[in-house]
Enzyme design. Structure first.
Site, PDB file in Angstrom:
ATOM      1  N   TYR A  32       0.854  -1.192   0.000  1.00 34.22           N
ATOM      2  CA  TYR A  32       0.000   0.000   0.000  1.00 34.22           C
ATOM      3  C   TYR A  32       0.884   1.233   0.000  1.00 34.22           C
ATOM      4  O   TYR A  32       1.843   1.311   0.776  1.00 34.22           O
ATOM      5  CB  TYR A  32      -0.886   0.013   1.257  1.00 34.22           C
ATOM      6  CG  TYR A  32      -1.624   1.326   1.452  1.00 34.22           C
ATOM      7  CD1 TYR A  32      -2.877   1.527   0.890  1.00 34.22           C
ATOM      8  CD2 TYR A  32      -1.056   2.365   2.182  1.00 34.22           C
ATOM      9  CE1 TYR A  32      -3.547   2.734   1.044  1.00 34.22           C
ATOM     10  CE2 TYR A  32      -1.719   3.581   2.339  1.00 34.22           C
ATOM     11  CZ  TYR A  32      -2.960   3.759   1.767  1.00 34.22           C
ATOM     12  OH  TYR A  32      -3.611   4.942   1.914  1.00 34.22           O
ATOM     13  N   GLU A  69      -2.570   7.613  -4.775  1.00 39.74           N
ATOM     14  CA  GLU A  69      -2.559   6.347  -4.023  1.00 39.74           C
ATOM     15  C   GLU A  69      -2.492   5.154  -4.958  1.00 39.74           C
ATOM     16  O   GLU A  69      -3.097   5.169  -6.033  1.00 39.74           O
ATOM     17  CB  GLU A  69      -3.840   6.263  -3.174  1.00 39.74           C
ATOM     18  CG  GLU A  69      -3.920   5.009  -2.310  1.00 39.74           C
ATOM     19  CD  GLU A  69      -5.264   4.883  -1.602  1.00 39.74           C
ATOM     20  OE1 GLU A  69      -5.428   5.479  -0.517  1.00 39.74           O
ATOM     21  OE2 GLU A  69      -6.151   4.211  -2.140  1.00 39.74           O
TER      22      GLU A  69
END
Ligand code: GDP
Ligand code: MN
Length: 359
Positions: free
Chosen positions: A98, A181
């Protein structure tokens, strides 16, 4: 403005981030089976988080792809209709990381978050095991993420992951992003890939980024922009018109305090004349959920008689409850009283009244 996954991926590619090969379709019959890889992922292009868990990311193969796309294109994901799907070659994922970059407003620096266990359960991970999410921030004038910080951030992840994080930082800077992201950022036998992509562009930079229309605004919010109003729709039943962000915000707070729900935030700005007030009242009255409008204006440069004329010439059918104070307030009140408008002396009273009306 939020970009859709496929749009963000196009921008990521330009900064050297690898993304799976894919095509975007809005009708199942656009799919040419021969051009489709053996194994694919079909992904709803909707602006909602957690699509995977909501059934918006489906595995398919060359034989079932048309049917799968058809199914997704006829459903809604968390209430949002699916107008396009992204069909991508399926990655052979070894590990999911992530990474996200945003601004730390307190530090006035970019901050990068990274977790070695990415994927759909990242929120859960962050809650249960906050130490699993590492973060670094650094001087925004640096063109690259300093190497020692990348090593600290990425821990045991392969060095190509570090390179991708730095490239994502380039996207973040060059695209004036509020958020960039990748979740999951994955390793595969063919290298590192952004399996998903999220990018939010700062609304103040849309012109610089060549984006003519802010898709995230409602039609009315766009109309308000033309008039130079600060206007945000909030979904409730009490329309709000104020002058000055502070007064307007405190009106919203008071509505919340008395158990009401504001339909909007509208700041007409300083020195509003009757025409501006008229547009503002009509705009708020056109919000379908509005049952009553609270006008809370303080006359400084703004003259209350002008405000009164604006309210009267708007001539809307929803009730308008007015609190005006300051310059020419007596004259303004007189005009409104003659036309039968309800006026109360304090902001507390107008808000209470509006909450009663909508209860
Ligand atoms: P989100 O739920 O909206 O964040 O959608 P994602 O694009 O992140 O997809 C959800 C999940 O689907 C990912 O976390 C992956 O586990 C899985 N997924 C997505 N693309 C692929 C792929 O190409 N191959 C495999 N095996 N899984 C994938
Ligand atoms: Mn994701």
């Amino acid at each position: 403005m939020k970009l859709l996954e496929y749009e963000a991926k196009q921008l990521f590619t330009k900064e050297g981030i690898s993304v799976p090969k894919g095509i975007i379709v809005s009708k199942p019959d656009e799919i040419q089976k021969d051009a489709i890889p053996e194994k694919v992922v079909v992904k709803a292009q909707v602006d909602v988080g957690g699509r995977g868990k909501a059934g918006g990311v489906l595995m398919a193969d060359r034989e079932t792809v048309t049917e799968t796309a058809k199914k997704l294109l006829s459903t809604q994901i968390k209430g949002v209709p699916v107008l396009r799907v992204l069909i991508e070659e399926r990655l052979d994922i070894q590990h999911e990381y992530y990474v996200s970059i945003t601004m730390d407003r307190a530090k006035k620096q970019p901050v990068i978050l990274f977790a070695e266990t990415g994927g759909m359960d990242i929120e859960e991970t962050a809650r249960k095991n906050p130490d699993a999410v590492r973060s670094v921030s650094f001087n925004p004038l640096l063109p690259d993420v300093p190497g020692f910080l990348l090593r600290e951030l990425c821990g045991n992840a392969p060095s190509d992951i570090q390179k991708t994080v730095n490239r994502l930082y380039h996207v973040f800077c060059h695209k004036d992003a509020l958020l960039a992201e990748i979740n999951p950022l994955v390793t595969t036998p063919a290298g590192v890939y952004a399996a998903d992509a999220k990018l939010i562009i700062d609304d103040n930079s849309l012109a610089r980024q060549g984006i003519a229309v802010n898709r995230d605004l409602t039609e009315r919010e766009r109309e308000a922009e033309k008039h130079g109003f600060s206007f945000v729709e909030l979904g409730g039943t009490i329309g709000v018109i104020g002058n000055g962000a502070g007064l307007t915000m405190s009106t919203l707070d008071l509505i919340e305090y008395y158990g009401g729900k504001a339909a909007d935030f509208l700041d007409v700005g300083g020195g509003a004349d009757s025409e501006r007030v008229m547009y503002a009242v009509r705009l708020v009255a056109s919000v379908p959920s509005v049952k009553v409008i609270v006008v809370n204006l303080l006359g400084g440069i703004t003259r209350c008689d002008e405000v009164a004329r604006g309210i009267i010439s708007a001539g809307v059918s929803v009730p308008v409850i007015v609190r005006i104070a300051g310059t020419n307030a007596d004259e303004g009140r007189k005009l409104l009283r003659e036309k039968g408008y309800e006026m109360l002396d304090t902001m507390d009273h107008v808000v209470k009244k509006a909450v009663e009306v909508t209860a």
